[in-house]
Design an enzyme around this catalytic site. Structure first.
Site, PDB file in Angstrom:
ATOM      1  N   ASP A  15      47.120  29.062  28.548  1.00  0.00           N
ATOM      2  CA  ASP A  15      47.333  28.059  29.604  1.00  0.00           C
ATOM      3  C   ASP A  15      47.481  26.668  28.981  1.00  0.00           C
ATOM      4  O   ASP A  15      48.269  25.851  29.463  1.00  0.00           O
ATOM      5  CB  ASP A  15      46.137  28.013  30.564  1.00  0.00           C
ATOM      6  N   PHE A 166      45.080  41.074  33.831  1.00  0.00           N
ATOM      7  CA  PHE A 166      43.918  40.268  34.238  1.00  0.00           C
ATOM      8  C   PHE A 166      44.169  39.383  35.466  1.00  0.00           C
ATOM      9  O   PHE A 166      43.377  39.387  36.412  1.00  0.00           O
ATOM     10  CB  PHE A 166      43.450  39.401  33.060  1.00  0.00           C
TER      11      PHE A 166
HETATM   12  C1  BDR Z   1      46.529  36.332  31.356  1.00  0.00           C
HETATM   13  O1  BDR Z   1      45.113  36.386  31.452  1.00  0.00           O
HETATM   14  C2  BDR Z   1      44.529  35.271  30.810  1.00  0.00           C
HETATM   15  O2  BDR Z   1      43.509  35.694  29.953  1.00  0.00           O
HETATM   16  C3  BDR Z   1      45.632  34.547  30.092  1.00  0.00           C
HETATM   17  O3  BDR Z   1      45.413  33.152  30.153  1.00  0.00           O
HETATM   18  C4  BDR Z   1      46.878  34.954  30.834  1.00  0.00           C
HETATM   19  O4  BDR Z   1      47.135  34.104  31.931  1.00  0.00           O
HETATM   20  C5  BDR Z   1      47.014  37.473  30.480  1.00  0.00           C
HETATM   21  O5  BDR Z   1      46.622  38.699  31.032  1.00  0.00           O
HETATM   22 CA    CA Z   2      45.955  32.014  32.210  1.00  0.00          CA
END
Ligand code: BDR
Ligand code: CA
Length: 317
Positions: A15, A166
């Site tokens: 990010d 995620f």
């Molecule tokens: C996403 O999950 C977060 O850990 C990272 O910033 C990214 O947005 C990847 O699965």
């Molecule tokens: Ca992220």
């Protein structure tokens, strides 16, 4: 003026790179940054967004705090990838850029409505809670934006469960609302972002810039490399950078169209982005799915943005 971007994020190492590209690329006009609980708690990621802007000399971009928890589920965080602070590795400065008093969803709505219809692109790089809340607050949002370029999901595999990525797993109900809304969605998922591994060559180019900001990025990537090495990756995937790049450079990714929906009730598959490229479900296409990356072009953009931000401002007059 460049592409108008509102970045909704949970910094987070990748990010942070997304912020730098959105703030530093000459084709970008970064209108606002909003934060959402994801990689770490809302307090930590909000602090991190402000810290990144402070290091990078990004001022005058409103930063607003968003949702502390998903719409209906328990929060999950990702210290395994991002550490206890959410941005482990570099020394984080005390932020000098202010926090906007508005809630993220409010700032999203106000920002989009304040600009010409069809000009603002939302770039969510965390769980989609704030975006779903903004849509609920102002249903006209869908017809007012230019589009949504989100990092999340995948069409082959997950990273948090075998099926789920995620950001989608963290708030699947919010993600389902975003895919269901009538607006142009670009899904930059794991199949794409696992092509964006920040290797030694890229890190070397950043290091050569020799600026304090380049050192900060190098420290971020050092920690992130170790975190990904534990999972067998030769280098860390800088997922979120790709969602911003997609908005700024139409040639950096290629796409296929599909109907995408989010599994909400699976025994093993909750949070899966079910991606129908072949019309098997008989549903209309609702998503442009990123499938391949021009890696050199991505690294060129990222290095140039970091270089641009790292330079001292030109003397007045
Ligand atoms: C996403 O999950 C977060 O850990 C990272 O910033 C990214 O947005 C990847 O699965
Ligand atoms: Ca992220």
């Amino acid at each position: 003026m460049g592409e108008k971007i509102l970045l909704d994020c949970d910094p987070g190492h990748d990010d942070a790179l997304a912020i730098l590209l959105a703030a530093g690329d000459p084709r970008s006009e970064l209108l606002a940054i909003t934060t959402v609980a994801g990689n770490q708690t809302i307090d930590k990621v909000t602090h991190n967004a402000r810290a990144v802007c402070t290091v990078a000399g990004v001022s005058g971009v409103p930063i607003a705090r968003g949702a502390a928890a998903p719409l209906v589920r328990e929060a999950i965080i990702a210290p395994d990838y991002h550490g206890e602070s959410g941005l482990d590795g570099p020394a984080l400065p005390e932020p000098t850029v202010p926090l906007d008093p508005r809630a993220a969803a409010e700032l999203i709505v106000e920002t989009v409505l304040a600009h010409e219809p069809g000009t603002v692109t939302l770039v969510p790089t965390g769980p989609l809670t704030n975006i779903a809340l903004a849509l609920a607050l102002e249903p006209r949002l869908a017809e007012r934006v230019k589009g949504v370029s989100l990092m999340g999901g995948s069409y082959t595999r997950g990273n948090r469960t075998p099926a789920a990525e995620f950001n989608i797993l963290a708030d699947p109900e919010a993600a389902a609302a975003v895919f269901a809304a009538d607006w142009p969605v670009t899904m930059v998922g794991l199949d794409l972002t696992h092509q964006a591994l920040a290797d030694d060559a890229f890190r070397g180019r950043v290091r050569e810039l020799g600026t304090p900001l380049a050192g900060f990025v190098e420290d971020l990537l050092g920690f992130f490399t170790t975190a990904y090495a534990r999972r067998g990756f030769p280098a860390p995937a800088v997922h979120d950078l790709c969602a911003v790049a997609a908005v700024l450079d139409p040639g950096v990714l290629t796409y296929r169209e599909a109907f995408v929906t989010v599994e909400l009730a699976g025994r093993w598959t909750t949070g899966m982005t079910v991606t129908d490229f072949d019309g098997l479900l008989g549903r209309p296409v609702n998503t442009r799915v990123a499938v391949s990356l021009d890696r050199d072009r991505l690294w060129d953009m990222a290095v140039a943005a970091i270089a641009r931000l790292g330079r001292p401002a030109p003397a007045a007059g």
